[in-house]
Design an enzyme around this catalytic site. Structure first.
Site, mmCIF file in Angstrom:
data_model
loop_
_atom_site.group_PDB
_atom_site.id
_atom_site.type_symbol
_atom_site.label_atom_id
_atom_site.label_comp_id
_atom_site.label_asym_id
_atom_site.label_seq_id
_atom_site.Cartn_x
_atom_site.Cartn_y
_atom_site.Cartn_z
ATOM 1 C CD GLU A 28 -3.876 9.948 19.493
ATOM 2 O OE1 GLU A 28 -3.427 9.366 18.476
ATOM 3 O OE2 GLU A 28 -3.689 9.509 20.641
ATOM 4 C CB SER A 77 3.021 -2.963 5.338
ATOM 5 O OG SER A 77 2.560 -2.023 6.264
ATOM 6 C CD GLU A 134 -4.499 0.761 6.272
ATOM 7 O OE1 GLU A 134 -4.894 1.705 5.574
ATOM 8 O OE2 GLU A 134 -3.341 0.650 6.677
ATOM 9 C CD GLN A 178 -2.396 1.239 2.822
ATOM 10 O OE1 GLN A 178 -1.768 0.849 3.810
ATOM 11 N NE2 GLN A 178 -3.633 1.671 2.900
ATOM 12 N N GLY A 179 0.778 2.055 -1.045
ATOM 13 C CA GLY A 179 1.549 3.298 -1.103
ATOM 14 C C GLY A 179 0.696 4.483 -0.708
ATOM 15 C CE1 TYR A 180 -3.916 3.897 -0.206
ATOM 16 C CE2 TYR A 180 -5.003 4.782 1.736
ATOM 17 C CZ TYR A 180 -5.082 4.148 0.518
ATOM 18 O OH TYR A 180 -6.296 3.771 0.031
ATOM 19 C CB SER A 181 2.335 7.145 5.057
ATOM 20 O OG SER A 181 1.224 6.853 5.840
#
Lengths: 376, 394
Positions: free
Chosen positions: B378, B167, B249, B132-135
Site C-alpha cells: 500500500e 532481519s 532494498e 538493518q535497524g529501521y523499523s
C-alpha cells in the site's frame, strides 16, 4: 541490447506521436464510423504513411525500404493504438512485408514496390474458425496446371475486402490439423469473394470465400508443404505488432482516465485524491509497465533474429491482453456514467481492445501456448 | 565493442564452468543452501565456502563495484553477462548479503573514502554480515517517526532505543541504523549510523513467526557508544541515505523467488498429478492458473531487466523500485500459493525429513512478509500515485 529505446528510436517516437495525434485522433475513427465508411481506413492517410516511409519501415533497404526493425514498427503501432487509428499498417507494412521477405525475387518485385508506394494494401488470411487456431488449416490448395486451385473459407480478415494482396495459409497436403502440408500464398485481392462484417469497434473484418480459384504456381511463398515455419514466423511478428498496438491503446485509455481523476470533482475535491482510486490507478500503471517491458523484449528478440522471440511474443500478447483489459475496464468505471456514453471516447477504447485481444490469440490462447512451450 | 563482449561472455562461461562446484549448481532447496557469510558464518558444505571464497577473491560477489572496494570492476554490460551466465549455468548466488544489496550502494554514494575502504571489501568477501535497524514498534509504515535517540557526547554518539523486525540481528556482525539526532524536525532530524553489534549495550531477541522460524528480531540499545566517524552522510540528513537505500532494498525484495533457482510450479504439479497423453498437466484448472502465472512472471522478468538497464544508464525514474517491489512481491505470494496447491498434502508437512523440515510450507508462509517488509504494497502504491501519476493530494 539494453532494454530502452536508442536515441534514433526516441526521435522516431517524437515524429510518430504528433503525426498520429494530429492526423488521426479518435475523432478520425469516429468520423469514419459515423459516415458508414465501407473501406475501413482513409486512403489519404495511408498515402501520408507512405510519404513518411512508414509503409517500408521493416522492408530491406535493398528493396527500397527503411531497413528498420520491429522496435521501430512497434513505435508506429503504439501511436496507432493510442489514437485508435484505423490503419492497414499492421497487416500491410508489418505482416505482408515480413511474409514477402521469404518470397522469391519476382514475387517480391511484383508486390513490394506498390506496398512501399502506398498504392497497395494487404490482408493476412489465417483464421478459419471463430477462435484463433492458426494451425488448423482446412482451406485446400490443389495442384492444377501450372499452379493451384484454392477452395475454402477464411474468417476475421481485417482489410480483407479492400486488400490488393492476400497472404493466405492453405493446405497443400494432409488433414486440417497436420503439422506438415501447409503452404503460404501471396495472391491478388480479387482471388476471393469478400464479405465484410462490421465489428463492435466499427472496424471491418472480412470473411473470404475461395471457390476453386486458380492461382499461379509462383504465388507460393517458400516451399510447398513447408509453410508451417514461415507461418509461425509471420505469427510471431503479427502477435508482437498487435501487442504493440494494444499497448498504445491501453496507455491511451489510462492517460484519459488519469486526466479525468485529476479533473473530476465530487465531495468538493478531485476524485483522484481518494486513496481507493489512487491505488487502483497505481496498480494499473504497474500492469502497463510490465506489459511494456514484455512487448519491448519481444520486439528486440525479433530484431536480433533470436528463436526466443516466438515465446516472448506469446508472453507479450498475453500480458498486454491482461493489462489493456484492465485499462479499459478501469477507464469506463472511473469515468462513471459518461464512460457509458457514445459521445465520450473511452468506450471506443473498450471496444477496440476486445477486437485487438482476439486478433492472433487472446490471453487465454497465449497462456495455453506458453504452457505447451514449457512442457505442461 | 560487441566482439569484446562476445569474448567476455565466452571467458566468463568457461571460468564459471571451471570454478563453480557442481554442488553449487543445484537448485536452492532450503534456507540452509543460502550463504550469508559473516564472523559467525555456518557453511552447510565445503563447496559452499569454496564458492564464496573463489567468487569473493575475484570480486564477482559484486561484479560491478570498483575493484579497489573489493568488486569485480566490470562495466554494466559485463556485469549483466556475468549474471546471465550464472543464471544460465544454474550457479547459486555465492553470497546473500544486506551489505551488498542495501548498505553497499548507499556507502558508494554517501560514504567517506575511509568508510568505503573499511567496509566495502569486507562486504564483498562476506566477512562481515550486516543487519538493518529501521523499523520501530511505533514507526512502521510511518518510518520517519522513529524515536531511537542518538545524543551527541562530543567524541561519540550515545544511542538508546529499540528497533523491531531487524532481519537476522542475532546473527549479524554490524548494523546500519537510523537514529533521531533532532527531536524537533521529523525528516531532517534523522541520522544514519554504523556500529558493531558486539558493542556494549546491544541486545537482540528473536521473534517467532508463523513459519516457525525467527528471521526477525527485536533489537535493544542501552547506552551504546558509537564513534563519531561512523556517521554516514551529514548529521540530520540520514533520511536521504535511508530513502536511497530503501530503493535498493525494494529491488532486492522484488527479486525474491525470481532469480536463479526459482521453483518451477509446473514441475511440482506434474510430479504430483501427472500428465494427459498429449503432455498436458492432468488438472486443467490448475494448469491454467499456473500458465497465467508463468506468463506474468516472464513479463515481470522483462521489466526487471528493463529497469536495471535503465538504472545503469541513468534513465530510471526514482519510483521504479516501488513498482518492482509491489509487482514482484505480489507475484511471489501468488507463486507460493500455487506451489502449495501444486504440492498438495505433501506441501503441508511441517517437520518430516522428506519435506526437508517443512521447507515448502515454511517458504510459503515466509513470502507473506514480502509485501510488508521494506514498505508495504500500500505504501508502494502511494508512492507510485504521488511520484509518477502525480494524482492530487497523494
Amino acid at each position: 541490447m539494453p532494454m530502452f529505446l536508442t536515441d534514433e528510436q526516441v526521435m522516431l517516437a517524437d515524429t510518430a506521436r504528433p503525426f498520429l495525434a494530429d492526423t488521426a485522433p479518435v475523432a478520425h475513427r469516429r468520423a469514419l464510423r459515423d459516415a458508414d465508411d465501407e473501406r475501413g481506413y482513409a486512403p489519404d492517410l495511408w498515402r501520408r504513411f507512405a510519404e513518411m516511409g512508414f509503409t517500408g519501415i521493416v522492408a530491406d533497404e535493398a528493396d527500397g525500404g527503411l531497413g528498420l526493425g520491429h522496435v521501430e514498427a512497434g513505435i508506429v503501432l503504439e501511436e496507432i493504438g493510442r489514437n485508435l487509428t484505423p490503419s492497414p499498417f499492421l497487416s500491410t507494412a508489418v505482416g505482408a512485408v515480413t511474409a514477402l521477405k521469404g518470397a522469391s525475387e519476382p514475387l517480391r518485385r511484383r508486390h513490394l514496390p506498390a506496398i512501399l508506394a502506398g498504392e497497395s494494401i494487404a490482408a493476412i488470411a489465417i483464421d478459419e474458425a471463430a477462435r484463433h487456431r492458426p494451425h488448423h488449416v482446412g482451406l485446400r490448395a490443389e495442384r492444377s496446371g501450372n499452379g493451384f486451385r484454392l477452395s475454402g473459407t477464411k474468417r476475421f480478415v481485417p482489410f480483407g475486402h479492400v486488400a490488393d494482396l492476400l497472404i493466405v495459409a492453405a493446405r497443400t497436403s494432409g488433414a486440417p490439423d497436420d503439422v506438415d502440408g501447409i503452404t503460404l500464398f501471396a495472391v491478388p485481392g480479387d482471388a476471393a469473394t469478400a464479405s465484410p462484417r462490421r465489428l463492435a469497434d466499427a472496424s471491418l473484418a472480412a470473411r473470404l470465400d475461395f471457390a476453386d480459384v486458380q492461382v499461379d504456381g509462383d504465388a507460393v511463398i517458400g516451399e510447398v508443404d513447408g509453410g508451417r515455419g514461415p507461418l509461425d514466423a509471420l505469427l510471431t511478428v503479427l502477435r508482437t505488432g498487435a501487442a504493440s498496438e494494444m499497448l498504445g491503446l491501453a496507455n491511451g485509455a489510462a492517460d484519459m482516465t488519469m486526466a479525468y481523476l485529476r479533473d473530476r470533482k465530487q465531495f468538493g475535491q478531485a476524485i483522484g485524491s481518494f486513496q481507493v482510486l489512487q491505488h487502483r490507478a497505481a496498480h494499473l500503471y504497474c500492469e502497463l509497465e510490465v506489459a511494456r517491458a514484455a512487448v519491448l523484449k519481444a520486439q528486440q528478440l525479433l530484431d536480433q533474429g533470436a528463436e526466443a522471440a516466438d515465446r516472448a511474443a506469446t508472453v507479450a500478447k498475453g500480458m498486454v491482453g491482461f493489462a489493456s483489459l484492465l485499462a479499459v475496464q478501469e477507464g469506463v468505471q472511473m469515468h462513471g456514467g459518461i464512460g457509458m456514453t457514445d459521445e465520450y471516447d473511452i468506450g471506443f477504447y473498450m471496444k477496440r481492445q476486445r477486437v485487438l485481444a482476439e486478433l492472433y490469440g487472446d490471453s487465454d490462447f497465449h497462456a495455453d501456448r506458453l504452457a505447451r512451450l514449457s512442457g505442461y | 565493442m560487441s566482439d569484446d563482449l562476445t569474448a567476455f561472455r565466452a571467458e566468463t562461461r568457461a571460468w564459471l564452468e571451471a570454478h563453480c562446484p557442481a554442488e553449487m549448481r543445484e537448485p536452492v532447496r532450503s534456507d540452509k543452501d543460502v550463504c550469508w557469510g559473516g564472523r559467525k558464518a555456518r557453511f552447510s558444505s565445503v563447496a559452499q565456502k569454496q564458492w564464496l571464497d573463489i567468487m569473493g577473491a575475484r570480486g564477482w560477489t559484486v561484479p560491478d563495484w570498483p575493484a579497489r572496494y573489493g568488486g569485480g570492476g566490470l562495466s554494466p554490460d559485463q556485469a549483466k553477462i556475468v549474471r546471465q551466465e550464472m543464471a544460465d549455468l544454474g550457479c547459486r548466488t555465492p553470497l546473500h548479503s544486506f551489505g551488498i544489496s542495501m548498505l553497499g550502494p548507499a556507502l558508494l554514494r554517501y560514504g567517506t573514502e575511509e568508510q568505503k575502504l573499511e567496509h566495502l571489501p569486507r562486504i564483498a568477501r562476506g566477512e562481515i554480515r550486516w543487519c538493518q535497524g529501521y523499523s520501530e514498534p511505533n514507526a512502521g509504515s510511518d518510518l520517519a517517526s522513529l524515536a531511537t535517540r542518538a545524543e551527541d557526547k562530543g567524541d561519540h554518539f550515545l544511542v538508546n532505543g529499540q528497533k523491531v523486525w531487524t532481519s537476522y540481528a542475532d546473527q549479524a556482525d554490524w548494523i546500519f541504523c537510523l537514529v533521531r539526532t533532532d527531536p524537533t524536525n521529523k525528516h531532517r532530524g534523522i541520522s544514519f549510523l554504523l556500529f558493531d553489534m558486539d558493542s556494549p549495550g546491544v541486545s537482540t531477541r528473536p521473534i517467532l513467526l508463523i513459519s516457525g522460524y525467527s528471521p526477525f528480531c527485536e533489537t535493544f540499545f542501552d547506552n551504546v557508544k558509537v564513534p563519531k566517524d561512523q556517521l554516514v552522510g551529514e548529521i540530520n540528513r540520514g533520511w536521504d541515505v535511508a530513502k536511497y537505500l530503501l530503493g535498493h532494498e525494494r529491488e532486492m525484495i522484488s527479486g525474491m523467488g525470481t532469480q536463479g533457482g526459482a521453483i518451477s510450479l509446473s514441475k511440482i504439479a506434474l510430479a504430483n498429478l501427472g500428465a494427459e497423453a498429449d503432455g498436458r498437466l492432468a488438472d486443467p484448472i490448475l494448469r491454467a492458473r499456473i500458465a497465467q502465472f508463468d506468463l506474468r512472471a516472464e513479463a515481470f522478468r522483462a521489466m526487471s531487466e528493463r529497469f536495471l538497464d535503465e538504472l545503469k544508464a541513468g534513465k530510471a525514474h526514482p519510483a521504479q523500485p516501488s513498482m518492482m517491489k509491489y509487482t514482484g512481491t505480489e507475484l511471489n505470494k501468488q507463486r507460493y500459493e500455487l506451489a502449495m496447491a501444486a504440492g498438495g498434502s505433501a506441501a503441508l508437512e511441517w517437520d518430516s525429513d522428506e519435506s526437508r523440515q517443512g521447507a515448502a510450507a515454511r517458504a510459503w508462509l515466509r513470502t507473506k512478509a514480502n509485501s510488508i517488509e521494506g514498505g508495504t504494497s500500500e505504501i508502494q502504491l502511494n508512492i507510485i500515485a504521488k511520484r509518477i501519476l502525480a494524482l492530487p493530494g497523494a
